[in-house]
Design a protein around this motif. Sequence first.
Motif, short mmCIF file in Angstrom:
data_model
loop_
_atom_site.label_atom_id
_atom_site.label_comp_id
_atom_site.label_asym_id
_atom_site.label_seq_id
_atom_site.Cartn_x
_atom_site.Cartn_y
_atom_site.Cartn_z
N ARG A 107 0.82 -1.21 0.00
CA ARG A 107 0.00 0.00 0.00
C ARG A 107 0.85 1.26 0.00
O ARG A 107 0.48 2.27 -0.59
CB ARG A 107 -0.93 0.01 1.22
CG ARG A 107 -2.09 -0.94 1.08
CD ARG A 107 -2.98 -0.89 2.32
NE ARG A 107 -4.12 -1.78 2.18
CZ ARG A 107 -5.38 -1.37 1.99
NH1 ARG A 107 -5.66 -0.09 1.94
NH2 ARG A 107 -6.35 -2.25 1.88
N LEU A 108 1.98 1.19 0.69
CA LEU A 108 2.84 2.37 0.75
C LEU A 108 3.40 2.68 -0.64
O LEU A 108 3.47 3.84 -1.05
CB LEU A 108 3.97 2.16 1.76
CG LEU A 108 4.82 3.40 2.03
CD1 LEU A 108 3.99 4.50 2.67
CD2 LEU A 108 6.01 3.06 2.93
N LYS A 109 3.77 1.65 -1.35
CA LYS A 109 4.29 1.87 -2.69
C LYS A 109 3.23 2.54 -3.56
O LYS A 109 3.46 3.54 -4.23
CB LYS A 109 4.75 0.55 -3.33
CG LYS A 109 5.09 0.73 -4.79
CD LYS A 109 6.11 -0.22 -5.38
CE LYS A 109 7.45 -0.27 -4.69
NZ LYS A 109 8.23 -1.45 -5.10
N ARG A 110 2.01 2.00 -3.49
CA ARG A 110 0.91 2.57 -4.26
C ARG A 110 0.70 4.05 -3.88
O ARG A 110 0.52 4.92 -4.73
CB ARG A 110 -0.36 1.78 -3.98
CG ARG A 110 -1.14 1.42 -5.21
CD ARG A 110 -2.49 0.79 -4.88
NE ARG A 110 -2.39 -0.48 -4.17
CZ ARG A 110 -3.28 -0.93 -3.28
NH1 ARG A 110 -4.32 -0.21 -2.94
NH2 ARG A 110 -3.13 -2.11 -2.70
N ALA A 111 0.77 4.31 -2.58
CA ALA A 111 0.52 5.68 -2.11
C ALA A 111 1.59 6.63 -2.64
O ALA A 111 1.28 7.75 -3.07
CB ALA A 111 0.51 5.70 -0.59
N TRP A 112 2.85 6.18 -2.64
CA TRP A 112 3.94 7.04 -3.13
C TRP A 112 3.84 7.28 -4.63
O TRP A 112 4.12 8.37 -5.12
CB TRP A 112 5.30 6.46 -2.75
CG TRP A 112 5.76 6.96 -1.41
CD1 TRP A 112 5.87 6.25 -0.26
CD2 TRP A 112 6.17 8.31 -1.10
NE1 TRP A 112 6.29 7.06 0.76
CE2 TRP A 112 6.50 8.33 0.28
CE3 TRP A 112 6.29 9.50 -1.83
CZ2 TRP A 112 6.94 9.48 0.94
CZ3 TRP A 112 6.73 10.64 -1.18
CH2 TRP A 112 7.05 10.63 0.19
N LEU A 113 3.42 6.26 -5.35
CA LEU A 113 3.24 6.45 -6.79
C LEU A 113 2.17 7.51 -7.04
O LEU A 113 2.32 8.39 -7.88
CB LEU A 113 2.88 5.12 -7.47
CG LEU A 113 4.01 4.08 -7.49
CD1 LEU A 113 3.52 2.73 -8.02
CD2 LEU A 113 5.20 4.58 -8.35
N ARG A 114 1.10 7.44 -6.25
CA ARG A 114 0.04 8.45 -6.41
C ARG A 114 0.51 9.83 -5.99
O ARG A 114 0.01 10.84 -6.48
CB ARG A 114 -1.19 8.08 -5.57
CG ARG A 114 -2.02 6.99 -6.21
CD ARG A 114 -3.39 6.92 -5.59
NE ARG A 114 -4.31 7.88 -6.19
CZ ARG A 114 -5.62 7.85 -6.01
NH1 ARG A 114 -6.15 6.91 -5.25
NH2 ARG A 114 -6.40 8.73 -6.58
N ARG A 115 1.45 9.87 -5.06
CA ARG A 115 1.98 11.18 -4.63
C ARG A 115 2.98 11.72 -5.64
O ARG A 115 3.56 12.78 -5.44
CB ARG A 115 2.64 11.07 -3.26
CG ARG A 115 1.65 10.95 -2.11
CD ARG A 115 2.36 10.72 -0.79
NE ARG A 115 2.94 11.95 -0.24
CZ ARG A 115 3.64 11.99 0.90
NH1 ARG A 115 3.84 10.88 1.60
NH2 ARG A 115 4.14 13.13 1.33
N GLY A 116 3.23 10.96 -6.68
CA GLY A 116 4.06 11.48 -7.75
C GLY A 116 5.47 10.95 -7.77
O GLY A 116 6.30 11.39 -8.56
N ALA A 117 5.79 9.99 -6.92
CA ALA A 117 7.14 9.44 -6.92
C ALA A 117 7.29 8.47 -8.09
O ALA A 117 6.29 7.94 -8.60
CB ALA A 117 7.41 8.71 -5.62
N ALA A 118 8.52 8.27 -8.52
CA ALA A 118 8.78 7.32 -9.59
C ALA A 118 9.18 5.99 -8.97
O ALA A 118 9.79 5.94 -7.92
CB ALA A 118 9.89 7.82 -10.50
N GLU A 119 8.77 4.93 -9.64
CA GLU A 119 9.06 3.58 -9.16
C GLU A 119 10.54 3.44 -8.76
O GLU A 119 10.87 2.87 -7.73
CB GLU A 119 8.71 2.59 -10.30
CG GLU A 119 8.95 1.15 -9.99
CD GLU A 119 7.71 0.45 -9.42
OE1 GLU A 119 6.60 0.73 -9.93
OE2 GLU A 119 7.86 -0.35 -8.49
#
Length: 863
Positions: free
Chosen positions: A471-483
Motif C-alpha cells: 500500500r505504501l508503494k501505491r501511495a507514493w506512486l500516487r503522490r508522484g514518486a517514480a518507481e
Amino acid sequence: MRAIRRFTVRTSLPPQLAPLAELVRNLRWSWHPETLDLFADVDREAWERVGHDPVALLGAVETGRLLELAADRRFLRRLADAADDLREYLTAPRWYQSLEDAPRAIAYFSPEYGIAAALPQYSGGLGILAGDHLKAASDLGVPIIGVGLLYRHGYFTQSLSPDGWQLEHYPSLDPGGLPLTLLREADGTPATVCVTLDGAQPLRARIWVAQVGRVPLLLLDSGIAENDPMARDVTDRLYGGGSDHRLRQELLLGVGGVRAVRAYCRITGHPEPEVFHTNEGHAGFLGLERIRELTEARLSFAEALEAVRAGTVFTTHTPVPAGIDRFPADMIARQFSGSAWPTVDVANVLELGAEPGPGGDPSVFNMAVMGMRLAQRVNGVSRLHGEVSRAMFRGLWPGFDLDELPIGSITNGVHAPTWMARELLELIGGDHLTGVGDERGWERVDRLSDADLWAVRCRLRTRLVAETRKRLKRAWLRRGAAEAELGWVDQVLDPEVLTIGFARRVPAYKRLTLMLRDPERLTALLLHPDRPVQIVIAGKAHPADEGGKRLIQQIVRFADQERVRHRIVFLPDYDMALAQVLVAGADVWMNNPLRPLEACGTSGMKAALNGGLNLSIRDGWWDEWFDGANGWAIPSAEGVADPDRRDELEAAALYDLLEREVTPRFYDRTADGLPRRWLEMVRHTLRSLGPKVLAGRMLKEYVLDLYTPAAKAAREFAADDHRNAKRFAAWKVRVSRAWPGVRVEHVEGSGAGDTPELGTRLKITATVALGELSPEDVEVQAVYGRVGAHDELIRPDHVTLTMETIHDDGRARYAGVIPLDRTGAFGYTVRVVPSHPLLAAPAELGLIAVPEEPAGMTNGTLR
Ligand SMILES: *Cc1c(COP(=O)(O)O)cnc(C)c1O
C-alpha cells in the motif's frame, strides 16, 4: 467535464453455475472464508485483479473459464456444498428462535453501514457498528430489517498530495455493480417511496436490498430519472453538503425508510416490525412518520406519540456536542407544515426537538433530544458513555438523580468472523465466536501452546508488513514518486519488530498527533538499537475538517523523514480491508482520546480478538474492561484544564509506558526465543476479552433488555384499538396538569436514637398533598444513602412508602422503614413520582416532588 454514466454488464452464468450468483448476492461471503476460497478458485488471477470483490469477479471472468468450471465436477461439488451451507445458515433455527415473546421483527435505522469494503457506505465506527449489528443479528437469527441510504459516491476515498495533504475522491458507484437487488413490485416495476420536501417537492427513491446473511438491508436511492436534479442528489454522498442537504437525507432515511419497510413487508410477506431502533439521531424522523400513520388512523398526536414511543429504541453514540445533529427550528417547521402532513401539527413536532432550558437554544431543533422523547428506551454504548449521556441530557428530566435518568447502556461489540484473522478463527473458532450456542469455547485458547500462539501472532504481523509495503508503494506512486526511487519501500517495517497500530477517523478528540508531542522521544523509541517499535497509522479526516487534515499532514511529514520512514508509516484510505489486516497484525493497539469523549471505540476490541494488546486511555469500553493484565491504561489528566498541559502529561505517560512496560516485555525472550510474559498477556486478553467484545453478546443484550420489553410495551399500547395509548396519553396530561399541586409537606424519621448504629431501622413518615391526583397516580418513596460533599445522596436506594390515611382535602400520610445499612454520613429524603403500570422508568415524565426544604434530609453519622 461530462459525468460518465456507468453501468455494469452482468455475466450470464452457465446454468450449472447458477448457485454462484446466489452466493455472490448474499453478503455472508464477507465473513465466510470458505465461500471466499471458492470465489478465488473461479479465477485466481481475476480475483486478485478485482481486489477480492465477488461481483466484480463475475464481470471479469472470461466465458471460456466459466464453461470450463461448468464442466469441472470437483468445482461443482464444492459449489453445491457452499450453496447448501448457505441455505442451511439462512433457514435453520438459531438462538432467537428459542425465545418466547420476542418481537416478530425489528427495524434498525442507521445513516451508514460498514458491511464489506466492496460496499463503501460507511465513514467510521458508527457504520461499522451498524454492519456488525446486522451480521450478529443474522448469526443469532434476530429478525431485523436494516434501513439506510445508498450513497452513489459512498464516502470519499483518500489519497495524499506530495506534501502530505489529504485529497478526497468520490468514485461513482453503480448499484448494478454492487451486491444489491432492486426491490420490485409483483408486476416487475421497481418499488418506490416518495417523500415530500418543502411542502411540495416530491423526492422519490428506489429500494435496493443488500442481503446480509438472514438480514435484509434496505438502501434508499434517490439517484433516479423520475427525480429533478436536486432530489436526485439527495443520496449522492455520505456526510457531504450543508445542513439543507443533510436534512433532506435524514427525511428520506427516517420518513422514506418507514415507507420502504412497509413496501418490503407488503411485497415479501415479511412480518411488520414491532420495534424500531434508531441508531443515532440522524434517523429520528422515523418516529414522526409512524406518528403520522397513527394520526391518519384517528389517534391524536399525543396518543400516537405514546404508541410509537413504546416500540422505539434510541441509541445515542456521541458525547461530543458537535457530533449531535441540530437544525434551525424554522427549517424543520418548513418541512412539517403544509399539505404533506395534514394530520400532524407542526407545533407538536417542534416541541419534540426543543432543547430543554437552561442552556437550551430555543431556535434549534435537536435530533438527539427528539430521539429521546420519541423512544421509551434509550441507551449509550458503554457504561461510561451511559453516565456521560445522563449528565449531558439531564435537562430532560430535571430533579432526578443522574443514576435514575432513563438512559442505560449496552457496550458495543464487534463481529468476530469479520474481524478475527482466519488463522485464529480456525484455531479457536466455533459457535461461541458468534454468540450462538456454547459460550464456553474460549478455553480452546488454553489448549494452544505458547509456540503455536506466537507463530500465529508472527504470521499476522508479517502479513501486515507485506500489506503495508504494497500500500505504501501505491501511495507514493500516487503522490508522484517514480518507481525507481521507491526501492526503500521494500525494506519498510520489520516482521520481527514490536508493531503498534493506530487507525481511526481523525476528529480532534482522538488526538492523532499526541504521539508526536515529543518528536525526539518518539524517534528514540522507533530507532532503539535493541528494542525498537514500528507504527502503522491510518485515518480519514472529514472533508470539511481542515484541522484534521493538518494533523494528518503533521504525521505524514514526520513519517516521510528518511531516518524514521522504515519504522513509521501513514497508510492512506483507511477502510475495512485495511482495518482487517491492521487489527490482526498489530501487537499493540494504541488509542489516546480525550476522556470521556470516546463513546465506546471498537477497533481496540477487534485487536483484542486477534491477541493484540490495548494501550489506551481509560475511555469508552476500555474504562470498563481494562483489568490490569489485559493491556495498559494510559493515565488520563482529565482534571487538568489547560488542554496543552493535559496533552503534555498524557503524552509523557504514553512514552513512559512504551519505554518501561511495553517494549521490555515484548523483547524479553526465553531461551527458545519466545516472549513468554508477552504471550501471557495475549492469552489473557483472548480469554477475558474475547467473550465480552462480541457483537453477539451485544445483540443478545439488545434483544433481552430493549427489543423484547419494547415489543411487549408496544403490544400493550396497541391492543384493543390503542386503548392503552389513549388512556396513557390522557393520564399523562392529567398528571402533568395537576403536578404543581403535589407537595411533600412534612417528613419525619424516628427510631434510630441520637447515635444511630449500623443495622438500625429508621421509621419514616411523610405528609403528602396530592392535590387533584389520586393515590394510584403516584408513588411516594423514601430515598436514602450515603451523603456526599455537597449534601447530595450518592447512589441512593429507595423504598416505597405505604399510604396510611387520606383526608378529603387530598392530604395523605405515608409510612415505611429504611435500613441504616452503611456507615458514614447517611441521609434520606422523601419524594413523589408519577406511577403507572405502563411507565418504563419513574423519571420518564420528568415529574418529581420533593420537600421544599431539604429538611427531611436528616444527616446522621453511623459508627
Ligand atoms: C472499526 C473501524 C472504525 C472504528 O474505530 P474506533 O476505534 O471505534 O474509532 C473506523 N473505521 C474502520 C474502517 C473500522 O474498521
